[in-house]
Write an enzyme that holds these catalytic residues in place. Structure first.
Site, PDB file in Angstrom:
ATOM      1  N   HIS A 136       0.824  -1.214   0.000  1.00 45.10           N
ATOM      2  CA  HIS A 136       0.000   0.000   0.000  1.00 45.10           C
ATOM      3  C   HIS A 136       0.853   1.256   0.000  1.00 45.10           C
ATOM      4  CE1 HIS A 136      -3.084  -2.833   0.973  1.00 45.10           C
ATOM      5  NE2 HIS A 136      -2.587  -3.085   2.166  1.00 45.10           N
TER       6      HIS A 136
ATOM      7  N   HIS B 160      -6.795  -4.565  -1.208  1.00 42.41           N
ATOM      8  CA  HIS B 160      -6.066  -5.832  -1.120  1.00 42.41           C
ATOM      9  C   HIS B 160      -6.355  -6.728  -2.306  1.00 42.41           C
ATOM     10  CE1 HIS B 160      -6.155  -4.429   3.057  1.00 42.41           C
ATOM     11  NE2 HIS B 160      -5.004  -5.008   3.156  1.00 42.41           N
TER      12      HIS B 160
END
Ligand SMILES: Nc1ncnc2c1ncn2[C@@H]1O[C@H](COP(=O)(O)OP(=O)(O)O)[C@@H](O)[C@H]1O
Ligand SMILES: Nc1ncnc2c1ncn2[C@@H]1O[C@H](COP(=O)(O)OP(=O)(O)O)[C@@H](O)[C@H]1O
Ligand SMILES: [Mg+2]
Ligand SMILES: [Mg+2]
Ligand SMILES: [Mg+2]
Ligand SMILES: [Mg+2]
Lengths: 210, 330, 330, 210
Positions: free
Chosen positions: C56, C218
């Site tokens: 991320h 995700h």
């Protein structure tokens, strides 16, 4: 050999409009040619430029052949960008300036004006025949203009195809070195469209161009 | 390929509207496509103008601000801007101290900036130009358009920007910019091709197990196609291509630059390998910058730029900068 | 999919080595996977610790530094870090003023941070926790794991970081963090699926003409698949999904966030549309941030986060921050 | 019904090693199951954890059944991360604690210890049967442990398959709402591997586990 015909401002307008129409038609092909050895924008570039030319000519048509080309050249310079904008812009602007403010010109004068334009392009971009650029189509086309528009068209079209086996020495394609071999040059291809449009314009109607 | 756009025709205008909204500290002229420092012209300060095709963001528009560019001219995607934009930018930032055009070495950019320089000078603006040509993948010879301008552009814009902000005169700012370019070398690789909005499909075909070495930032294929390599092997290829061209005597600034779609996680890992190779080759490192700075739309891949710096250049590099894309010290 | 990596197993460690090299202003413990402010513990200051799966970036490691996080714990790709990392981070940043754990609401993150909090308290560290759960695409009910933590994490980390740097006590910093989370809502879309290094192929199949609405960070598919939409339509869908959940009374901070592979050019264009829709819906805007901040590896797509701010929160948002990923005012 | 057999520390070691071996073998399948309704890391997560367990057991094997499970649980917690790390870690740790420091236990005690472990997992994660998690495989497996390891294995395997039509209410898959229906739960699948490894361990050799 053929008789001398008189080319007025309307002819030059038809020429530009016919070019705009064929650039429009062929834009995707030009961009596709610009993909493997360039940056995939040539079609869009010329379409943007010649659309501006068409709009301007339709709004306020200049009165002389020279003024038509000068206006078109100036618009290409200020609307296209990239390599082709200044190069095509210079080609037409110089040709226009060379024609001066005559109300009518003959084919001989057109050929001379275009030759001056091509020389200016060579000077500006530094490309010589064989470098795999628009110059490869423009030079033989201008040479053949002495015979006929049709001859110029075939010369340009053949010359465009003949860029395929060349290795590029100018422009983006030159970065590829030997990998530029085997692809037809997008600028030579669009130059052939410009030359071919002379014949359309000579056919007398603007149908194809408007 | 799918894109987060409305229609290809308005991509650049839409982005400028979005920039205008997000950056009230800049003057974004959407209609005329010029991005200018809000406080321009700054009295006595040399104006720094750059520009080029869009699709390389944050370059150049994202580097406008105190300590870096005075103005940027975004062209269509991968298409040099037109002289009108540059003339307008020059007029907007000239305080009388003159303007430096920072031009990446592509035929289109060179021709358009040349025309603009003439026009701007006609309008009474003193213009100097510096060409950025750092990409060692292209041989600089009669048989090419010369080396491309890539990652070094960031170094030139930052360091010349600092010099200009200090109030250095045009000749000095130009000389600094030229020196940074001469001290810089880059090499890039692509793991995927680019999709431009106008074309809508990848510019070339790059199969699963292969990569392109020696690419530019316009979706052109590179000099060579190779079977896929590890990050370590790619770092060796890139650094060695640069060191084959120049042997740094001074410490270097290192830019490990993503081409747009390579995740930061991978870029940092790639940086680890680049640093390993630089260490093994004995190249001293002064500063490291890792991120997506000189991009090529959605291309996956990375480039490495090294720039040798003496104390003065390093001081200018470290000087405060405040732009959307690069910011420190203020 | 090709990646700029050595082998999947070392991706996180390699990235940390690369971060360590690029950021001498941070202490990067590659072995123990903790990234800490160099000056930690800062006397009298509450420590701010966050973390989560890698992939991320710049979240969270790129948000460590003055004005934001004290430490971050990167897990494996898309996998919550383990309690040992968090305990170590807490110990490293605690000056006696206590530590706030900022936890994105995923089962794994919650469980691991909970265990870590117990262990850290056993070691005498006072620990508070705040859960980030801003994603309106997930209904917060008995039938889900609750709303996911996405873009609001940046707002929480920045604003709580400013409060902590001002020397506010743990209860205050915690309350501010909680308020920011409660004031925040997000919605995301994906134009492509993610490829994780370990799997090596996209996590799901997303055909050419379709997109996913209501995705997380995700690589999970979203709530709904739709035929491809324009940037304007996507902006409407995202903003309206948020406004269906909350009606902002105060001005909002807007984060127009790229998922990793969407070019900045497109993000800015998307921002233009988001601003248009906010304008049409009558939502007052205080600040706008556009960029790739809370990403999902190589996913193409974007998310919108709105955070209502009063004057105090806006002041804390504007306060200086100096991290690799977010920087202004110093 | 069958005779009571005695399970010593070696048995528990074999169990963990057999689990490590089958997690290793099935890691890609577990990750593939975690792709459409998760984040594609379950196989890697458990492989990382059980590799650490195997390494530790091979280096310094604990002396009691309880100690083997406690060690394994602690390692899963500190090596796995994600949801499955704390959950499987808690399962084994609590089971290990429940076994205390007896040198040998019987199947009945194992079943009770695992039941305590499953309760702890339910408490920690809040999942109930039918929520499409590892709980769906663990609960019937522990129930069947009273009969035989083989029965527990079939119960777990069937239960794992039976998660396919469920809609997830816990974990990442719950974000998908109805779109989680039609996919087998990765955690229930790995739970079945854990239970199946009991039978391998009971076969007496460590061959499969080492
Ligand atoms: N130096 C040059 N002289 C003449 N023609 C050139 C030169 N460089 C490039 N060209 C022509 O320009 C064409 C590319 O135009 P275009 O794609 O519009 O610009 P760009 O290369 O900037 O993207 C080439 O195919 C070539 O024919
Ligand atoms: N609250 C919960 N209770 C029990 N098991 C759960 C819970 N949440 C998730 N799980 C199990 O964990 C599995 C996912 O594990 P893993 O992929 O390793 O972790 P993550 O979801 O953090 O990526 C799911 O398939 C499910 O069986
Ligand atoms: Mg081109
Ligand atoms: Mg171009
Ligand atoms: Mg995970
Ligand atoms: Mg998972």
């Amino acid at each position: 050999m053929r008789g001398v015909s008189v080319l007025d401002a309307a002819f030059f307008r038809r020429w530009m409009l016919a070019t705009a129409a064929s650039v429009d038609r062929e834009a995707e092909r030009l961009t596709a040619l610009d993909s493997p050895i360039g940056d995939a924008d040539h079609g869009g570039n010329l379409r943007r430029g010649f659309t501006a030319v068409r709009d301007a000519l339709e709004k306020e048509p200049p009165a002389t052949p020279g003024a038509v080309l000068t206006l078109a050249g100036r618009l290409l310079i200020s609307k296209v960008g990239g390599a082709s904008g200044p190069l095509y812009g210079t080609l037409l602007r110089r040709a226009g300036k060379t024609l001066g403010d005559a109300a009518e010109v003959d084919e001989q004068q057109l050929a001379e004006a275009l030759r001056a334009g091509v020389d200016a392009v060579r000077q500006l971009g530094g490309a010589a025949p064989g470098d795999k650029t628009m110059i490869d189509a423009l030079v033989p086309a201008v040479d053949a203009l002495g015979s006929s528009f049709a001859a110029a068209r075939s010369a340009a079209e053949e010359a465009a195809v003949a860029t395929t086996p060349m290795q590029a020495h100018k422009g983006r394609a030159s970065y590829l070195g030997e990998r530029s071999i085997g692809h037809q040059d997008p600028g030579a291809t669009s130059a052939a469209l410009l030359i071919a449009a002379l014949e359309t314009a000579a056919a007398g109607t603007e149908a194809d161009g408007e | 390929m799918k894109m987060l756009i409305n229609v290809p025709e308005t991509v650049v205008a839409d982005a400028l509207r979005g920039m205008a909204a997000a950056h009230p500290e800049l003057t974004v002229d959407v209609e005329n496509r010029v991005i200018v420092r809000k406080d321009a012209p700054v009295a006595g300060k040399v104006g720094l103008v750059s520009g080029g095709g869009s699709g390389h963001e944050p370059l150049h528009g994202g580097f406008v601000g105190p300590g870096m560019l005075s103005a940027a001219c975004p062209g269509e995607v991968f298409t040099s801007p037109v002289p009108d934009q540059m003339v307008r930018a020059a007029a907007a930032v000239d305080s009388g101290a003159g303007v430096l055009f920072i031009v990446k070495n592509y035929t289109g950019d060179v021709l358009n900036f040349d025309m603009a320089a003439e026009l701007a000078e006609d309008e009474g603006v003193q213009v100097a130009k510096v060409l950025v040509n750092d990409d060692v993948a292209v041989t600089d010879s009669l048989y090419t358009a010369g080396r491309r301008g890539t990652g070094a552009t960031l170094f030139v814009e930052k360091i010349a920007g600092a010099a200009a902000d200090e109030g250095q005169p045009l000749e000095r700012v130009e000389a600094v910019a030229r020196q940074v370019n001469e001290n810089s070398r880059s090499f890039g690789v692509a793991l995927s091709a680019v999709t431009t909005p106008a074309k809508g499909s990848p510019t070339f075909d790059l199969p699963q197990g292969e990569l392109e070495l020696g690419i530019g930032i316009h979706g052109e294929p590179g000099r060579e196609r190779r079977p896929m390599m590890t990050a370590g092997e790619i770092a060796e290829a890139a650094v060695d291509a640069i060191l084959a061209d120049v042997t740094p005597r001074n410490p270097v600034l290192v830019l490990v630059n993503g081409m747009g779609a390579t995740p930061l996680l991978e870029l940092y890992g790639f940086n680890a390998e680049v640093q390993r190779v630089l260490g093994e080759r004995g190249v001293p490192v002064a500063r490291i910058l890792v991120g997506n700075y000189v991009t090529s739309l959605d291309m996956a891949g990375a480039s490495v730029t090294l720039c040798q710096v003496d104390e003065e250049l390093l001081r200018l590099w470290d000087a405060p900068v405040s732009t959307p894309g690069l910011r420190w010290g203020m």
